[in-house]
Design a protein around this motif. Sequence first.
Motif, PDB file in Angstrom:
ATOM      1  N   SER A 165      -4.812  -6.627 -13.666  1.00  0.00           N
ATOM      2  CA  SER A 165      -4.770  -5.229 -13.238  1.00  0.00           C
ATOM      3  C   SER A 165      -4.525  -5.206 -11.727  1.00  0.00           C
ATOM      4  O   SER A 165      -4.983  -6.090 -11.005  1.00  0.00           O
ATOM      5  N   PHE A 166      -3.810  -4.202 -11.296  1.00  0.00           N
ATOM      6  CA  PHE A 166      -3.437  -4.068  -9.889  1.00  0.00           C
ATOM      7  C   PHE A 166      -3.930  -2.746  -9.340  1.00  0.00           C
ATOM      8  O   PHE A 166      -4.007  -1.756 -10.056  1.00  0.00           O
ATOM      9  N   ALA A 167      -4.233  -2.751  -8.046  1.00  0.00           N
ATOM     10  CA  ALA A 167      -4.586  -1.525  -7.333  1.00  0.00           C
ATOM     11  C   ALA A 167      -4.120  -1.676  -5.891  1.00  0.00           C
ATOM     12  O   ALA A 167      -3.984  -2.797  -5.387  1.00  0.00           O
ATOM     13  N   SER A 168      -3.854  -0.553  -5.256  1.00  0.00           N
ATOM     14  CA  SER A 168      -3.419  -0.603  -3.863  1.00  0.00           C
ATOM     15  C   SER A 168      -3.963   0.602  -3.101  1.00  0.00           C
ATOM     16  O   SER A 168      -4.088   1.690  -3.652  1.00  0.00           O
ATOM     17  N   THR A 169      -4.280   0.339  -1.845  1.00  0.00           N
ATOM     18  CA  THR A 169      -4.670   1.405  -0.925  1.00  0.00           C
ATOM     19  C   THR A 169      -3.747   1.331   0.276  1.00  0.00           C
ATOM     20  O   THR A 169      -3.585   0.264   0.868  1.00  0.00           O
ATOM     21  N   VAL A 170      -3.154   2.463   0.617  1.00  0.00           N
ATOM     22  CA  VAL A 170      -2.256   2.566   1.767  1.00  0.00           C
ATOM     23  C   VAL A 170      -2.946   3.460   2.786  1.00  0.00           C
ATOM     24  O   VAL A 170      -3.156   4.645   2.531  1.00  0.00           O
ATOM     25  N   GLU A 171      -3.322   2.881   3.926  1.00  0.00           N
ATOM     26  CA  GLU A 171      -3.977   3.665   4.980  1.00  0.00           C
ATOM     27  C   GLU A 171      -3.008   3.820   6.131  1.00  0.00           C
ATOM     28  O   GLU A 171      -2.611   2.832   6.757  1.00  0.00           O
ATOM     29  N   ILE A 172      -2.650   5.071   6.410  1.00  0.00           N
ATOM     30  CA  ILE A 172      -1.642   5.380   7.419  1.00  0.00           C
ATOM     31  C   ILE A 172      -2.322   5.878   8.695  1.00  0.00           C
ATOM     32  O   ILE A 172      -3.109   6.830   8.666  1.00  0.00           O
ATOM     33  N   PHE A 173      -2.023   5.210   9.790  1.00  0.00           N
ATOM     34  CA  PHE A 173      -2.495   5.590  11.120  1.00  0.00           C
ATOM     35  C   PHE A 173      -1.273   5.919  11.968  1.00  0.00           C
ATOM     36  O   PHE A 173      -0.143   5.832  11.503  1.00  0.00           O
ATOM     37  N   GLU A 174      -1.494   6.290  13.222  1.00  0.00           N
ATOM     38  CA  GLU A 174      -0.375   6.565  14.109  1.00  0.00           C
ATOM     39  C   GLU A 174       0.429   5.286  14.327  1.00  0.00           C
ATOM     40  O   GLU A 174      -0.108   4.302  14.827  1.00  0.00           O
ATOM     41  N   GLU A 201       1.283   2.807  12.561  1.00  0.00           N
ATOM     42  CA  GLU A 201       1.058   1.614  11.746  1.00  0.00           C
ATOM     43  C   GLU A 201       0.299   1.984  10.474  1.00  0.00           C
ATOM     44  O   GLU A 201      -0.315   3.045  10.388  1.00  0.00           O
ATOM     45  N   ALA A 202       0.364   1.064   9.520  1.00  0.00           N
ATOM     46  CA  ALA A 202      -0.340   1.275   8.261  1.00  0.00           C
ATOM     47  C   ALA A 202      -0.847  -0.063   7.743  1.00  0.00           C
ATOM     48  O   ALA A 202      -0.234  -1.113   7.978  1.00  0.00           O
ATOM     49  N   PHE A 203      -1.987  -0.002   7.069  1.00  0.00           N
ATOM     50  CA  PHE A 203      -2.535  -1.167   6.402  1.00  0.00           C
ATOM     51  C   PHE A 203      -2.422  -0.926   4.899  1.00  0.00           C
ATOM     52  O   PHE A 203      -2.892   0.099   4.399  1.00  0.00           O
ATOM     53  N   VAL A 204      -1.792  -1.871   4.231  1.00  0.00           N
ATOM     54  CA  VAL A 204      -1.590  -1.752   2.791  1.00  0.00           C
ATOM     55  C   VAL A 204      -2.354  -2.884   2.112  1.00  0.00           C
ATOM     56  O   VAL A 204      -2.094  -4.056   2.380  1.00  0.00           O
ATOM     57  N   ARG A 205      -3.312  -2.531   1.280  1.00  0.00           N
ATOM     58  CA  ARG A 205      -4.099  -3.526   0.547  1.00  0.00           C
ATOM     59  C   ARG A 205      -3.587  -3.555  -0.891  1.00  0.00           C
ATOM     60  O   ARG A 205      -3.497  -2.525  -1.552  1.00  0.00           O
ATOM     61  N   LEU A 206      -3.259  -4.749  -1.361  1.00  0.00           N
ATOM     62  CA  LEU A 206      -2.835  -4.960  -2.738  1.00  0.00           C
ATOM     63  C   LEU A 206      -3.845  -5.899  -3.386  1.00  0.00           C
ATOM     64  O   LEU A 206      -4.109  -6.988  -2.863  1.00  0.00           O
ATOM     65  N   ILE A 207      -4.412  -5.458  -4.491  1.00  0.00           N
ATOM     66  CA  ILE A 207      -5.456  -6.227  -5.178  1.00  0.00           C
ATOM     67  C   ILE A 207      -5.003  -6.514  -6.601  1.00  0.00           C
ATOM     68  O   ILE A 207      -4.493  -5.621  -7.290  1.00  0.00           O
ATOM     69  N   VAL A 208      -5.205  -7.752  -7.030  1.00  0.00           N
ATOM     70  CA  VAL A 208      -4.989  -8.104  -8.430  1.00  0.00           C
ATOM     71  C   VAL A 208      -6.270  -8.743  -8.953  1.00  0.00           C
ATOM     72  O   VAL A 208      -6.901  -9.552  -8.274  1.00  0.00           O
ATOM     73  N   GLU A 209      -6.674  -8.304 -10.129  1.00  0.00           N
ATOM     74  CA  GLU A 209      -7.805  -8.907 -10.826  1.00  0.00           C
ATOM     75  C   GLU A 209      -7.262  -9.506 -12.117  1.00  0.00           C
ATOM     76  O   GLU A 209      -6.536  -8.846 -12.858  1.00  0.00           O
ATOM     77  N   LEU A 210      -7.614 -10.770 -12.337  1.00  0.00           N
ATOM     78  CA  LEU A 210      -7.076 -11.525 -13.466  1.00  0.00           C
ATOM     79  C   LEU A 210      -8.185 -11.999 -14.382  1.00  0.00           C
ATOM     80  O   LEU A 210      -9.256 -12.396 -13.917  1.00  0.00           O
ATOM     81  N   GLY A 211      -7.888 -12.029 -15.664  1.00  0.00           N
ATOM     82  CA  GLY A 211      -8.772 -12.665 -16.623  1.00  0.00           C
ATOM     83  C   GLY A 211     -10.008 -11.881 -16.978  1.00  0.00           C
ATOM     84  O   GLY A 211     -10.280 -10.815 -16.427  1.00  0.00           O
ATOM     85  N   ASP A 212     -10.740 -12.459 -17.931  1.00  0.00           N
ATOM     86  CA  ASP A 212     -11.955 -11.850 -18.440  1.00  0.00           C
ATOM     87  C   ASP A 212     -12.838 -12.976 -18.964  1.00  0.00           C
ATOM     88  O   ASP A 212     -12.455 -13.677 -19.911  1.00  0.00           O
ATOM     89  N   VAL A 213     -14.006 -13.165 -18.379  1.00  0.00           N
ATOM     90  CA  VAL A 213     -14.888 -14.268 -18.770  1.00  0.00           C
ATOM     91  C   VAL A 213     -15.505 -14.064 -20.159  1.00  0.00           C
ATOM     92  O   VAL A 213     -16.082 -15.000 -20.709  1.00  0.00           O
ATOM     93  N   GLU A 214     -15.370 -12.901 -20.727  1.00  0.00           N
ATOM     94  CA  GLU A 214     -15.854 -12.658 -22.094  1.00  0.00           C
ATOM     95  C   GLU A 214     -14.812 -13.058 -23.135  1.00  0.00           C
ATOM     96  O   GLU A 214     -15.136 -13.203 -24.312  1.00  0.00           O
ATOM     97  N   ASN A 215     -13.577 -13.264 -22.711  1.00  0.00           N
ATOM     98  CA  ASN A 215     -12.471 -13.577 -23.615  1.00  0.00           C
ATOM     99  C   ASN A 215     -12.376 -15.092 -23.802  1.00  0.00           C
ATOM    100  O   ASN A 215     -12.093 -15.816 -22.856  1.00  0.00           O
ATOM    101  N   VAL A 216     -12.568 -15.578 -25.024  1.00  0.00           N
ATOM    102  CA  VAL A 216     -12.539 -17.025 -25.285  1.00  0.00           C
ATOM    103  C   VAL A 216     -11.138 -17.608 -25.167  1.00  0.00           C
ATOM    104  O   VAL A 216     -10.980 -18.832 -25.129  1.00  0.00           O
ATOM    105  N   ASN A 217     -10.110 -16.770 -25.091  1.00  0.00           N
ATOM    106  CA  ASN A 217      -8.733 -17.241 -24.932  1.00  0.00           C
ATOM    107  C   ASN A 217      -8.255 -17.175 -23.483  1.00  0.00           C
ATOM    108  O   ASN A 217      -7.088 -17.392 -23.202  1.00  0.00           O
ATOM    109  N   CYS A 218      -9.161 -16.859 -22.570  1.00  0.00           N
ATOM    110  CA  CYS A 218      -8.824 -16.755 -21.152  1.00  0.00           C
ATOM    111  C   CYS A 218      -9.576 -17.843 -20.388  1.00  0.00           C
ATOM    112  O   CYS A 218     -10.801 -17.868 -20.394  1.00  0.00           O
ATOM    113  N   PRO A 219      -8.854 -18.736 -19.705  1.00  0.00           N
ATOM    114  CA  PRO A 219      -9.518 -19.872 -19.068  1.00  0.00           C
ATOM    115  C   PRO A 219     -10.231 -19.567 -17.748  1.00  0.00           C
ATOM    116  O   PRO A 219     -11.032 -20.367 -17.286  1.00  0.00           O
TER     117      PRO A 219
END
Length: 147
Positions: free
Chosen positions: A35-44, A46-64
């Motif tokens: 899953s992906f999420a992003s926050t774009v913070e705009i200042f005078e 310049e801007a800071f862009v955060r991109l986040i990815v979350e991978l996997g699921d520890v409850e899933n026996v098919n996910c390492p």
Amino acid sequence: MANINFKNYFFDELTYKFNINFNSENSKELDVSHSFASTVEIFEKEAFVRLIVELGDVENVNCPFSAKVSLVGLFEYTHDSSETKDKLLVKELLSNNSIAILYPYIRNIVSDLTLQANQFPAYILPVINVVQMMKDQNSIEVIDHTN
């Protein structure tokens, strides 16, 4: 005319966790959700862009594994402040192009992180239109500090 310029980036979070529930003998195909999420913070100017990815699921026996990567990119921008459409174009460039610019860095670090864990072959995020996917999921937040 509005434009953006990519200046720098840094990772502010890198986590990897082996899934003790993973059953390699019964797993014919790995099931690594993302899953992906992003926050774009705009200042005078310049801007800071955060991109986040979350991978996997520890409850899933098919996910390492599960992992989380957060990347922050610094972008400078210019526009004609007297033109309303230029300000809107800056927001569009920052919420579209900047994320597309940052995605290859996320793909690379996920591959490196999973390879360095030395438990499985490197996991490579797919080549996707991450911006469109995030728009469809409404996971891009734009915060304008210039108002």
